[in-house]
Motif scaffolding. Structure first.
Motif, PDB file in Angstrom:
ATOM      1  N   ALA A 125       0.646  -0.861  -0.161  1.00 15.84           N
ATOM      2  CA  ALA A 125      -0.035  -0.179  -0.046  1.00 15.84           C
ATOM      3  C   ALA A 125       0.935   1.337   0.079  1.00 15.84           C
ATOM      4  N   ARG A 126       0.220   2.239  -1.113  1.00 18.01           N
ATOM      5  CA  ARG A 126       1.019   3.489  -0.937  1.00 18.01           C
ATOM      6  C   ARG A 126       0.061   4.458  -1.217  1.00 18.01           C
ATOM      7  N   VAL A 127       0.894   5.833  -1.147  1.00 21.92           N
ATOM      8  CA  VAL A 127      -0.560   7.085  -1.532  1.00 21.92           C
ATOM      9  C   VAL A 127       0.434   8.289  -1.594  1.00 21.92           C
ATOM     10  N   LEU A 128       0.400   8.657  -2.664  1.00 21.06           N
ATOM     11  CA  LEU A 128       0.727  10.083  -3.051  1.00 21.06           C
ATOM     12  C   LEU A 128      -0.330  10.788  -2.852  1.00 21.06           C
ATOM     13  N   GLY A 165      -0.383  14.725  -4.039  1.00 19.82           N
ATOM     14  CA  GLY A 165       0.336  15.771  -4.959  1.00 19.82           C
ATOM     15  C   GLY A 165       1.333  15.258  -5.515  1.00 19.82           C
ATOM     16  N   GLY A 166       1.442  13.889  -5.704  1.00 17.67           N
ATOM     17  CA  GLY A 166       2.571  13.069  -6.661  1.00 17.67           C
ATOM     18  C   GLY A 166       3.731  12.739  -5.797  1.00 17.67           C
ATOM     19  N   LYS A 167       3.264  13.629  -4.757  1.00 15.31           N
ATOM     20  CA  LYS A 167       4.807  13.155  -3.699  1.00 15.31           C
ATOM     21  C   LYS A 167       3.660  11.693  -2.485  1.00 15.31           C
ATOM     22  N   PRO A 168       4.878  11.210  -2.043  1.00 17.68           N
ATOM     23  CA  PRO A 168       4.771   9.717  -1.397  1.00 17.68           C
ATOM     24  C   PRO A 168       4.715  10.158  -0.286  1.00 17.68           C
ATOM     25  N   VAL A 169       3.265   9.920   0.678  1.00 21.88           N
ATOM     26  CA  VAL A 169       3.105  10.194   2.246  1.00 21.88           C
ATOM     27  C   VAL A 169       3.740   9.113   2.979  1.00 21.88           C
ATOM     28  N   ASP A 170       4.545   9.368   3.855  1.00 24.46           N
ATOM     29  CA  ASP A 170       5.054   8.637   4.747  1.00 24.46           C
ATOM     30  C   ASP A 170       5.026   8.767   6.076  1.00 24.46           C
ATOM     31  N   ALA A 171       3.444   9.110   6.010  1.00 18.60           N
ATOM     32  CA  ALA A 171       2.433   9.608   7.466  1.00 18.60           C
ATOM     33  C   ALA A 171       2.956   7.918   8.114  1.00 18.60           C
ATOM     34  N   ARG A 204      -7.928   9.243  11.205  1.00 15.73           N
ATOM     35  CA  ARG A 204      -6.571   8.584  10.537  1.00 15.73           C
ATOM     36  C   ARG A 204      -5.932   8.411   9.571  1.00 15.73           C
ATOM     37  N   LEU A 205      -7.071   7.841   8.930  1.00 10.00           N
ATOM     38  CA  LEU A 205      -7.181   7.847   6.975  1.00 10.00           C
ATOM     39  C   LEU A 205      -7.094   9.040   6.692  1.00 10.00           C
ATOM     40  N   ARG A 206      -7.540   9.973   7.422  1.00 10.67           N
ATOM     41  CA  ARG A 206      -8.067  11.543   6.777  1.00 10.67           C
ATOM     42  C   ARG A 206      -6.063  12.562   6.626  1.00 10.67           C
ATOM     43  N   THR A 207      -5.799  11.947   7.508  1.00 11.37           N
ATOM     44  CA  THR A 207      -4.093  12.650   8.126  1.00 11.37           C
ATOM     45  C   THR A 207      -3.628  11.996   7.018  1.00 11.37           C
ATOM     46  N   VAL A 208      -3.401  11.064   6.264  1.00 15.07           N
ATOM     47  CA  VAL A 208      -2.945  10.245   5.035  1.00 15.07           C
ATOM     48  C   VAL A 208      -3.573  10.584   3.816  1.00 15.07           C
TER      49      VAL A 208
END
Length: 189
Positions: A42-45, A47-53, A102-106
């Motif tokens: 699982a990964r989330v980007l 604005g094109g930038k990976p989220v490392d939350a 928590r999901l919203r912060t991601v």
């Protein structure tokens, strides 16, 4: 007279909820696109930038994200039963509220330059339903996979082998490893 007042209040509340829902669906030109990848780890980007939350490292956050991505809108009570089958409904509801925050912060990292309500939020909670916004605000690799395989099918039906091959090559590029590993909890469904 009291019945009329109660009816008016109910209608006003319904109109308010409807207006909020419509406003949330309006595109926000300032909101970055969220890209969810579940065809592999699982990964989330954003604005094109990976989220490392830190919250993305939590198993239940990833499970709910994968569930919303693959299953589409889900009912709150179903998510609670699925994620906390041994909890009473009140505890499950409280856990779900925390999990959604928590999901919203991601999906919607805080922007200190922005004030007021977020139009076009990536995560939508409409009454009893939880869902992700669709494209262009939110997109996912599995959604793209469905689109390109459908395009490949249509190219095949049209007899266009080179176009079919192009779409199938794009579908293969989307694959990054074992898919949907965070949905192991729902494998029994």
């Amino acid at each position: 007279l009291l019945d009329d007042a109660a009816g008016d209040a109910h209608e006003t509340d319904a109109l308010r909820r409807g207006a909020r829902s419509l406003l949330a669906d309006l595109p926000d030109g300032d909101a970055p696109t969220v890209r969810i990848k579940v065809l592999g780890p699982a990964r989330v980007l954003v604005g094109g930038k990976p989220v490392d939350a830190p919250n993305l490292r939590r198993g239940r956050v990833r499970t709910l994200l994968a569930l919303l991505t693959v299953a589409g809108p889900v009912r709150r009570d179903w998510a609670i039963e699925l994620l906390w089958p041994d909890h009473d409904p009140a505890d499950g509801a409280r856990n779900l509220r925390v999990l959604l925050a928590r999901l919203r912060t991601v999906l919607e990292p805080a922007d200190p330059t922005r004030r007021g309500p977020r139009a076009g939020a990536a995560l939508r909670t409409d009454g009893e339903m939880i869902r992700l916004a669709g494209p262009p605000r939110v997109d996912a690799d599995v959604w793209e996979l469905a689109r390109v395989t459908d395009q490949a099918r249509r190219a095949h039906e049209a007899g266009d082998a080179s176009e079919q091959a192009r779409h199938l090559a794009r579908a293969a590029e989307l694959w990054r490893g074992e898919p949907l590993t965070d949905l192991d909890v729902v494998a029994h469904l």
